[in-house]
Write a protein that holds these residues in place. Sequence first.
Motif, PDB file in Angstrom:
ATOM      1  N   GLN A 101       0.794  -1.126  -0.137  1.00 42.87           N
ATOM      2  CA  GLN A 101      -0.043   0.017  -0.140  1.00 42.87           C
ATOM      3  C   GLN A 101       0.733   1.207  -0.104  1.00 42.87           C
ATOM      4  N   TYR A 102       1.923   1.372   0.705  1.00 43.85           N
ATOM      5  CA  TYR A 102       2.931   2.248   0.779  1.00 43.85           C
ATOM      6  C   TYR A 102       4.249   2.050   0.272  1.00 43.85           C
ATOM      7  N   SER A 103       4.457   1.559  -0.983  1.00 46.71           N
ATOM      8  CA  SER A 103       5.363   1.315  -1.662  1.00 46.71           C
ATOM      9  C   SER A 103       5.810   2.492  -2.844  1.00 46.71           C
ATOM     10  N   ILE A 104       6.897   2.602  -3.252  1.00 48.35           N
ATOM     11  CA  ILE A 104       7.435   3.500  -4.244  1.00 48.35           C
ATOM     12  C   ILE A 104       6.447   3.085  -5.551  1.00 48.35           C
TER      13      ILE A 104
ATOM     14  N   LEU B 175       0.509   7.609  -9.869  1.00 50.64           N
ATOM     15  CA  LEU B 175       0.538   8.890 -10.473  1.00 50.64           C
ATOM     16  C   LEU B 175       0.536   8.719 -12.097  1.00 50.64           C
ATOM     17  N   GLU B 176       0.978   7.432 -12.394  1.00 50.27           N
ATOM     18  CA  GLU B 176       1.041   7.003 -13.759  1.00 50.27           C
ATOM     19  C   GLU B 176      -0.582   7.009 -14.475  1.00 50.27           C
ATOM     20  N   SER B 177      -1.459   6.453 -13.247  1.00 50.75           N
ATOM     21  CA  SER B 177      -2.691   6.386 -13.616  1.00 50.75           C
ATOM     22  C   SER B 177      -3.685   7.628 -13.727  1.00 50.75           C
ATOM     23  N   MET B 178      -2.883   8.450 -13.265  1.00 54.20           N
ATOM     24  CA  MET B 178      -3.396   9.914 -13.234  1.00 54.20           C
ATOM     25  C   MET B 178      -2.697  10.897 -14.576  1.00 54.20           C
ATOM     26  N   GLY B 179      -1.709  10.145 -15.236  1.00 54.39           N
ATOM     27  CA  GLY B 179      -1.248  10.868 -16.305  1.00 54.39           C
ATOM     28  C   GLY B 179       0.042  11.403 -16.119  1.00 54.39           C
ATOM     29  N   TYR B 180       0.669  11.066 -14.931  1.00 51.75           N
ATOM     30  CA  TYR B 180       2.064  11.426 -14.619  1.00 51.75           C
ATOM     31  C   TYR B 180       3.172  10.585 -15.118  1.00 51.75           C
ATOM     32  N   VAL B 181       4.307  11.328 -15.304  1.00 51.18           N
ATOM     33  CA  VAL B 181       5.451  10.469 -15.607  1.00 51.18           C
ATOM     34  C   VAL B 181       6.652  10.893 -14.690  1.00 51.18           C
ATOM     35  N   SER B 182       7.631  10.022 -14.390  1.00 50.35           N
ATOM     36  CA  SER B 182       8.984  10.370 -13.658  1.00 50.35           C
ATOM     37  C   SER B 182       9.677  10.920 -14.667  1.00 50.35           C
ATOM     38  N   ALA B 183      10.139  12.184 -14.558  1.00 51.19           N
ATOM     39  CA  ALA B 183      11.028  12.953 -15.412  1.00 51.19           C
ATOM     40  C   ALA B 183      12.575  12.065 -15.392  1.00 51.19           C
ATOM     41  N   TYR B 184      12.764  11.536 -14.367  1.00 46.65           N
ATOM     42  CA  TYR B 184      14.353  10.791 -14.507  1.00 46.65           C
ATOM     43  C   TYR B 184      14.050   9.607 -15.411  1.00 46.65           C
ATOM     44  N   HIS B 185      13.269   8.958 -14.966  1.00 45.88           N
ATOM     45  CA  HIS B 185      12.914   7.663 -15.798  1.00 45.88           C
ATOM     46  C   HIS B 185      12.378   7.857 -17.432  1.00 45.88           C
ATOM     47  N   LYS B 186      11.896   8.786 -17.473  1.00 51.07           N
ATOM     48  CA  LYS B 186      11.655   9.021 -18.886  1.00 51.07           C
ATOM     49  C   LYS B 186      12.799   9.605 -19.590  1.00 51.07           C
ATOM     50  N   LYS B 187      13.713  10.277 -18.999  1.00 47.89           N
ATOM     51  CA  LYS B 187      14.887  10.655 -19.733  1.00 47.89           C
ATOM     52  C   LYS B 187      15.796   9.634 -19.813  1.00 47.89           C
ATOM     53  N   THR B 188      16.095   8.741 -18.764  1.00 50.38           N
ATOM     54  CA  THR B 188      17.075   7.724 -18.842  1.00 50.38           C
ATOM     55  C   THR B 188      16.610   6.466 -19.480  1.00 50.38           C
ATOM     56  N   GLY B 189      15.412   6.157 -19.369  1.00 44.26           N
ATOM     57  CA  GLY B 189      14.868   4.778 -19.655  1.00 44.26           C
ATOM     58  C   GLY B 189      15.123   3.643 -18.704  1.00 44.26           C
TER      59      GLY B 189
ATOM     60  N   PHE C 174       4.317   5.233  -7.965  1.00 46.65           N
ATOM     61  CA  PHE C 174       4.595   5.237  -9.495  1.00 46.65           C
ATOM     62  C   PHE C 174       3.038   4.821 -10.012  1.00 46.65           C
ATOM     63  N   SER C 175       2.475   3.856  -9.698  1.00 50.15           N
ATOM     64  CA  SER C 175       1.394   3.255 -10.147  1.00 50.15           C
ATOM     65  C   SER C 175       0.205   4.174 -10.196  1.00 50.15           C
TER      66      SER C 175
END
Length: 102
Positions: free
Chosen positions: A24-27, A34-48, A31-32
């Motif tokens: 319930q309280y994990s990273i 925020l992604e369901s709300m249309g957000y992406v992690s800038a670091y992970h998008k940039k680096t892959g 992520f899940s």
Amino acid sequence: MKKFPAVISGDMNCYKGQAGETKQYSIEAIFSFLESMGYVSAYHKKTGELLGKESKTTYYHRFNENSPFFLDYTFSNVAFKSYALCEWNKEISDHVAQMIEL
């Protein structure tokens, strides 16, 4: 959160594989959600890179270079021009600054 453009940035105070974390309280849950709300992690998008497989560090526990973690994130639901992790300045903080250009 879906209705307006936004950036969420800061110390999430958790990382993949953290002792005592619950589903319930994990990273992964953060992520899940925020992604369901249309957000992406800038670091992970940039680096892959995958969550938990980050090659950079955003935090040095108690200013200790031998205790690095990745627990600072920037999420956005708008396109960004650039994202960068700055060099760590242990005279200022135990965290590494993030820069995002929208």
